[in-house]
Design a protein around this motif. Structure first.
Motif, PDB file in Angstrom:
ATOM      1  N   ALA A  12     -14.380 -84.151  19.260  1.00  0.00           N
ATOM      2  CA  ALA A  12     -14.970 -83.325  18.261  1.00  0.00           C
ATOM      3  C   ALA A  12     -13.831 -82.946  17.338  1.00  0.00           C
ATOM      4  O   ALA A  12     -12.650 -82.594  17.881  1.00  0.00           O
ATOM      5  CB  ALA A  12     -15.539 -81.935  18.940  1.00  0.00           C
ATOM      6  N   THR A  13     -13.886 -83.122  16.006  1.00  0.00           N
ATOM      7  CA  THR A  13     -13.232 -82.342  15.263  1.00  0.00           C
ATOM      8  C   THR A  13     -13.618 -81.376  14.189  1.00  0.00           C
ATOM      9  O   THR A  13     -14.862 -81.503  13.877  1.00  0.00           O
ATOM     10  CB  THR A  13     -12.432 -83.600  14.162  1.00  0.00           C
ATOM     11  N   ASP A  14     -12.961 -80.680  13.711  1.00  0.00           N
ATOM     12  CA  ASP A  14     -13.420 -79.623  12.562  1.00  0.00           C
ATOM     13  C   ASP A  14     -13.645 -80.296  11.426  1.00  0.00           C
ATOM     14  O   ASP A  14     -12.754 -81.147  10.940  1.00  0.00           O
ATOM     15  CB  ASP A  14     -12.523 -78.521  12.569  1.00  0.00           C
TER      16      ASP A  14
ATOM     17  N   THR B 196     -16.735 -76.414   5.709  1.00  0.00           N
ATOM     18  CA  THR B 196     -15.830 -75.683   6.589  1.00  0.00           C
ATOM     19  C   THR B 196     -16.353 -75.266   7.994  1.00  0.00           C
ATOM     20  O   THR B 196     -15.582 -75.240   8.826  1.00  0.00           O
ATOM     21  CB  THR B 196     -15.022 -74.814   5.864  1.00  0.00           C
ATOM     22  N   THR B 197     -17.604 -75.130   8.019  1.00  0.00           N
ATOM     23  CA  THR B 197     -18.165 -74.837   9.532  1.00  0.00           C
ATOM     24  C   THR B 197     -18.804 -76.086  10.090  1.00  0.00           C
ATOM     25  O   THR B 197     -19.202 -75.747  11.265  1.00  0.00           O
ATOM     26  CB  THR B 197     -19.362 -73.742   9.118  1.00  0.00           C
ATOM     27  N   ALA B 198     -18.540 -77.261   9.671  1.00  0.00           N
ATOM     28  CA  ALA B 198     -18.831 -78.299  10.202  1.00  0.00           C
ATOM     29  C   ALA B 198     -18.004 -78.859  11.529  1.00  0.00           C
ATOM     30  O   ALA B 198     -16.665 -78.492  11.490  1.00  0.00           O
ATOM     31  CB  ALA B 198     -19.066 -79.486   9.405  1.00  0.00           C
ATOM     32  N   THR B 199     -18.571 -79.428  12.399  1.00  0.00           N
ATOM     33  CA  THR B 199     -17.963 -79.866  13.566  1.00  0.00           C
ATOM     34  C   THR B 199     -18.328 -81.526  13.446  1.00  0.00           C
ATOM     35  O   THR B 199     -19.802 -81.769  13.632  1.00  0.00           O
ATOM     36  CB  THR B 199     -18.128 -79.410  14.832  1.00  0.00           C
ATOM     37  N   THR B 200     -17.739 -82.445  13.570  1.00  0.00           N
ATOM     38  CA  THR B 200     -17.946 -83.884  13.706  1.00  0.00           C
ATOM     39  C   THR B 200     -17.572 -84.434  15.077  1.00  0.00           C
ATOM     40  O   THR B 200     -16.502 -84.175  15.482  1.00  0.00           O
ATOM     41  CB  THR B 200     -17.218 -84.618  12.620  1.00  0.00           C
ATOM     42  N   LEU B 201     -18.517 -85.219  15.315  1.00  0.00           N
ATOM     43  CA  LEU B 201     -18.302 -86.134  16.802  1.00  0.00           C
ATOM     44  C   LEU B 201     -17.859 -87.513  16.259  1.00  0.00           C
ATOM     45  O   LEU B 201     -18.702 -88.031  15.773  1.00  0.00           O
ATOM     46  CB  LEU B 201     -19.196 -86.184  17.848  1.00  0.00           C
TER      47      LEU B 201
END
Length: 125
Positions: A66-68, A51-56
């Motif tokens: 960028a998405t959560d 839940t703390t990740a951010t994906t490019l």
């Protein structure tokens, strides 16, 4: 000596639902792993929940968006890792077998060789 990444996967809901005693037992298992592996461990960390990740992600315009959240939505999440040095795959697997997650039905450990100049004598592709 070769380098291997020990990727620890598991069900985040089970990890989050662990009792204080279960977490203490898990921590003790990792302390035992660290003691047994000794200087073979080059690095290692527990990761915060997905839940703390951010994906490019790339798109047609060439500009990453960028998405959560994690790259993939899966039942098993990457929870941590160790970078180890071992003589060969068999030695790396022997180290991985010492991790407490290999004994849990909801977890697993992936062992992957690291590629690079110090591994093969040539630069990574």
């Amino acid at each position: 000596m070769a380098k291997y990444l020990l990727l620890i996967y598991g069900n985040e809901q089970i990890w989050e639902g662990m009792s204080e005693q279960q977490l203490a037992d898990l921590g003790a298992g990792h302390a035992a792993f660290v003691a047994a592996a000794g200087d073979a461990i080059l690095a290692g960390h527990e990761l915060l929940p997905t839940t703390t990740a951010t994906t490019l992600r790339g798109n047609l315009s060439g500009t990453p968006t960028a998405t959560d959240g994690p790259f993939l939505e899966t039942k098993e999440a990457l929870g941590g890792y160790y970078l180890v040095e071992a003589a060969d795959l068999d030695a790396a697997l022997a180290l991985a077998r010492l991790l407490p997650e290999v004994s849990e039905a909801h977890s697993g450990v992936e062992v992957r060789p690291v590629n690079g100049p110090d591994q093969t004598g040539t630069a990574s592709a």
